[in-house]
Design an enzyme around this catalytic site. Structure first.
Site, PDB file in Angstrom:
ATOM      1  N   ASP A  49       0.828  -1.204   0.000  1.00 24.26           N
ATOM      2  CA  ASP A  49       0.000   0.000   0.000  1.00 24.26           C
ATOM      3  C   ASP A  49       0.864   1.257   0.000  1.00 24.26           C
ATOM      4  O   ASP A  49       1.875   1.338   0.714  1.00 24.26           O
ATOM      5  CB  ASP A  49      -0.921  -0.013   1.213  1.00 24.26           C
TER       6      ASP A  49
ATOM      7  N   THR B 135      -5.116   4.384  -1.452  1.00 20.26           N
ATOM      8  CA  THR B 135      -5.629   5.733  -1.209  1.00 20.26           C
ATOM      9  C   THR B 135      -4.505   6.768  -1.189  1.00 20.26           C
ATOM     10  O   THR B 135      -4.633   7.859  -1.746  1.00 20.26           O
ATOM     11  CB  THR B 135      -6.396   5.763   0.126  1.00 20.26           C
TER      12      THR B 135
ATOM     13  N   GLU C 240      -9.585   4.005  -6.674  1.00 19.12           N
ATOM     14  CA  GLU C 240     -11.013   4.041  -6.304  1.00 19.12           C
ATOM     15  C   GLU C 240     -11.647   5.406  -6.602  1.00 19.12           C
ATOM     16  O   GLU C 240     -12.207   6.058  -5.710  1.00 19.12           O
ATOM     17  CB  GLU C 240     -11.171   3.615  -4.831  1.00 19.12           C
TER      18      GLU C 240
ATOM     19  N   PRO D 155     -25.740  -2.874  -4.316  1.00 18.63           N
ATOM     20  CA  PRO D 155     -27.092  -2.904  -4.898  1.00 18.63           C
ATOM     21  C   PRO D 155     -27.342  -1.774  -5.906  1.00 18.63           C
ATOM     22  O   PRO D 155     -28.040  -1.971  -6.891  1.00 18.63           O
ATOM     23  CB  PRO D 155     -28.008  -2.765  -3.679  1.00 18.63           C
TER      24      PRO D 155
ATOM     25  N   HIS E  36     -11.481  -3.367  -7.365  1.00 21.73           N
ATOM     26  CA  HIS E  36     -11.046  -3.775  -6.026  1.00 21.73           C
ATOM     27  C   HIS E  36     -12.152  -4.586  -5.347  1.00 21.73           C
ATOM     28  O   HIS E  36     -13.321  -4.209  -5.409  1.00 21.73           O
ATOM     29  CB  HIS E  36     -10.730  -2.541  -5.182  1.00 21.73           C
TER      30      HIS E  36
ATOM     31  N   GLU F 158      -6.763  -5.036  -6.414  1.00 23.22           N
ATOM     32  CA  GLU F 158      -6.548  -4.877  -4.973  1.00 23.22           C
ATOM     33  C   GLU F 158      -7.635  -5.698  -4.314  1.00 23.22           C
ATOM     34  O   GLU F 158      -8.821  -5.398  -4.473  1.00 23.22           O
ATOM     35  CB  GLU F 158      -6.664  -3.400  -4.565  1.00 23.22           C
TER      36      GLU F 158
ATOM     37  N   GLY G 189     -10.379  -1.917   5.120  1.00 25.64           N
ATOM     38  CA  GLY G 189     -10.011  -1.167   6.315  1.00 25.64           C
ATOM     39  C   GLY G 189      -8.788  -1.785   6.983  1.00 25.64           C
ATOM     40  O   GLY G 189      -8.657  -1.771   8.203  1.00 25.64           O
ATOM     41  N   GLY G 190      -7.898  -2.368   6.197  1.00 26.43           N
ATOM     42  CA  GLY G 190      -6.674  -2.939   6.754  1.00 26.43           C
ATOM     43  C   GLY G 190      -6.810  -4.397   7.150  1.00 26.43           C
ATOM     44  O   GLY G 190      -5.872  -4.992   7.666  1.00 26.43           O
TER      45      GLY G 190
ATOM     46  N   GLY H 101      -0.845  -3.745   7.846  1.00 29.00           N
ATOM     47  CA  GLY H 101      -2.246  -4.004   8.157  1.00 29.00           C
ATOM     48  C   GLY H 101      -2.442  -5.405   8.705  1.00 29.00           C
ATOM     49  O   GLY H 101      -1.484  -6.126   9.001  1.00 29.00           O
TER      50      GLY H 101
END
Ligand SMILES: *[C@@H]1O[C@H](CO)[C@@H](O)[C@H](O)[C@H]1NC(C)=O
Ligand SMILES: *[C@@H]1O[C@H](CO)[C@@H](O)[C@H](O)[C@H]1NC(C)=O
Ligand SMILES: *[C@@H]1O[C@H](CO)[C@@H](O)[C@H](O)[C@H]1NC(C)=O
Length: 526
Positions: free
Chosen positions: A81, A115, A207, A256, A281, A328, A334-335, A373
């Site tokens: 990352d 990110t 993203e 959705p 991702h 990815e 979130g890690g 992470g």
């Protein structure tokens, strides 16, 4: 045989597993189930019940026995990352042990992205406030930062020493007032790279369909398409015409509202065919909420086929003929999920993802991540986690030639895939097939490999993976804990050898590579 002996599973695991199977079966049912198993326990027939034969699964190859897909030779790849570049002191790229662990996964792409890629300024002083800004997704640092040329070079040197191909994610959030990508910093990094004769592949941004949420500013898909055309031209001008470019790095595929897929589709309609592969991702779970049961629940596994299908529909409707990458991907975002994403139990989702993706024609799967992470394949102490071992076994036994399995049900607790065996694992060049997959069941499973393609003198080599408990940091191959030798080399992967007439029994909650040497399949000839 010792490898058929199951390890002791704490009773709580057992009860939890039963719960997840029946959503109608609520509290009353659960207490009956608990009572029932308590009784079994007291009566000391635990072992008998635990060892009763469970489901069976017949492996049937498509009768044409043709290769249905060829994946990239770097199919199993991984990421580092971009946030790691904020803290170079704690990034072990100079540590020989780390280089060695990465090298065992070669050939692979190593994607330097995420990110923080959209906060990265190469060899430029960061202007503006010095107040740290935090991502609303995971609280990660999203302030701009500088990557020095020396640090950039040392990352590249690491990838070369490990025999990896660097895929570098350029900052797309350096933009003009009318929201076009500004290439000044990219020019610097590309020119510098060329000057150092670096061989690199590229991507632009991370993203982008979530920019509004994460950064409070947006880049429309059609504009990103134009930005990619711009970058492709720049790469061609600066000596990187043969490098590949991949995008759009979309996420939220399969939500959705389908917004992620719409974004990617619109991008593919506007990128002037600049990307060589369409990337997205994928995560099954939220790392903050994920529970151990999620990691062995077929419903969670079944999200991936649906998401790949959604993204493929997007590619199709754009009229483009490009393959996709999961550029990815891991169990939980979130890690990762603490004490889950880096443990034995994470292996099921990982191996199934490799198998399903290859069977669906995905060209490359980039595991998030090698280091950092809770989802890393290598822990902070530079000891490999179970997923690293699974990856090494995959690289050793599985080739890029994907075969089609006609076995009926791959949506439940038994999920298998087949490829030709990798050339390096063939015995005297005799064609072989590697069937691999998972048994998510709490019972043993019986596997029958059938078909006229098996030669009379065929031998089956079994590599069965188990853990002492679901959250174990260790993984066993045919009963022995996998450990590197003191010099960092791989231990011998010793199979259990059986005849085709013998029944293959998989322990509860195990993974397996089953290699049939002596396969009359032309497609698998080396
Ligand atoms: C940019 O690179 C030059 C040459 O290595 C160096 O002298 C300078 O300090 C660098 N600037 C930044 C902000 O990293
Ligand atoms: C980060 O850098 C970009 C590009 O230079 C700039 O547009 C943005 O405002 C900067 N962000 C902060 C918080 O300074
Ligand atoms: C995409 O197009 C291919 C080729 O026409 C077709 O075989 C495939 O079923 C389509 N996939 C989806 C998900 O629509």
């Amino acid at each position: 045989m010792s490898y058929f002996e199951t390890s002791f599973w704490p009773r709580s695991h057992y009860q939890n597993m039963e719960k997840s199977n029946g959503n109608i079966c609520k509290s009353i049912c659960t207490s009956i189930v608990i009572g029932f198993f308590m009784a079994l326990f007291v009566m000391s027939v635990w072992n008998v019940s635990f060892h009763r034969p469970g489901k069976s699964y017949v492996i049937l190859l498509d009768s044409s026995r043709e290769v249905v897909h060829r994946t990239s030779p770097r199919f199993l790849s991984f990421g580092l990352d971009s946030s790691l570049l904020r803290d170079m002191k704690n990034f072990p790229i100079h540590d020989e042990r780390f280089v060695n662990l990465a090298r065992h996964l070669s050939p692979a792409f190593v994607r330097i992205g995420g990110t923080s890629a959209d906060c990265l300024l190469f060899n430029e002083t960061v202007l503006g406030d010095s107040v740290a800004r935090r991502s609303p997704v995971d609280g990660g640092d999203i302030s701009n930062f500088t990557l020095t040329d020396t640090d950039y070079l040392s990352i590249y040197d690491f990838t070369r020493k490990a025999g990896l191909r660097m895929l570098f994610d350029l900052n797309v959030l350096i933009r003009t007032p009318d929201n076009q990508w500004h290439d000044s910093n990219a020019r610097k990094i590309i020119t510098f790279s060329k000057g150092q004769e670096m061989e690199i592949d590229w991507q632009l941004g991370n993203e982008p369909n979530s920019f509004n949420f994460v950064f409070g500013r947006g880049v429309p898909a059609a504009q990103l398409g134009k930005d990619y055309i711009h970058l492709r031209t720049l790469l061609n001008t600066l000596g990187y015409e043969s490098s590949i470019l991949v995008g759009p790095e979309a996420n939220h595929i399969g939500d959705p509202d389908d917004k992620g897929v719409h974004y990617a589709t619109e991008f593919l309609e506007n990128d002037g065919q600049s990307v060589d592969f369409a990337t997205w991702h994928q995560y099954y779970l939220n790392g903050r909420e994920a529970k151990v049961m999620d990691f062995i629940s077929p419903a969670v596994f079944n999200r991936l086929p649906a998401e790949i299908n959604s993204f493929q529909r997007g590619i199709n409707s754009s009229g483009r003929n490009v393959k996709m990458w999961l550029s990815e991907t891991s169990s939980a975002y979130g890690g990762g999920a603490p004490e889950l994403s880096d443990r034995y139990v994470a292996g099921f989702l990982w191996l199934d993802k490799l198998g399903y993706s290859a069977s669906a024609g995905v060209n490359v799967v980039v595991r998030q991540s090698l280091f950092g992470g809770d989802y890393a394949m290598v822990a902070h102490d530079l000891v490999p986690n179970p997923d690293w071992w699974i990856s090494v076994l995959f690289k050793t036994l599985v080739s890029d030639k994907v075969l089609h399995l006609e076995s009926a049900n791959n949506n439940g607790t038994l999920r298998f895939y087949a490829h030709c065996t990798s050339e390096s694992s063939l015995i005297s060049g005799v064609p072989a097939v590697t069937v691999y997959g998972v048994n998510l069941d709490v019972h043993r499973a019986q596997i029958f490999i059938q078909g006229s393609w098996m030669k009379k003198n065929a031998k089956i080599l079994l590599y069965i993976l188990t853990g002492d408990f679901l959250k174990s940091r260790e993984i066993r191959l045919n009963g022995d804990v996998l450990k590197l030798k003191p010099d960092g080399s791989l231990p011998p992967f010793t199979p259990v050898i059986i005849d085709p007439t013998q029944i293959i029994t998989l322990p509860p909650l195990s993974m397996a590579f089953i290699v049939t040497h002596g396969a009359d399949i032309r497609a698998c000839m080396p």
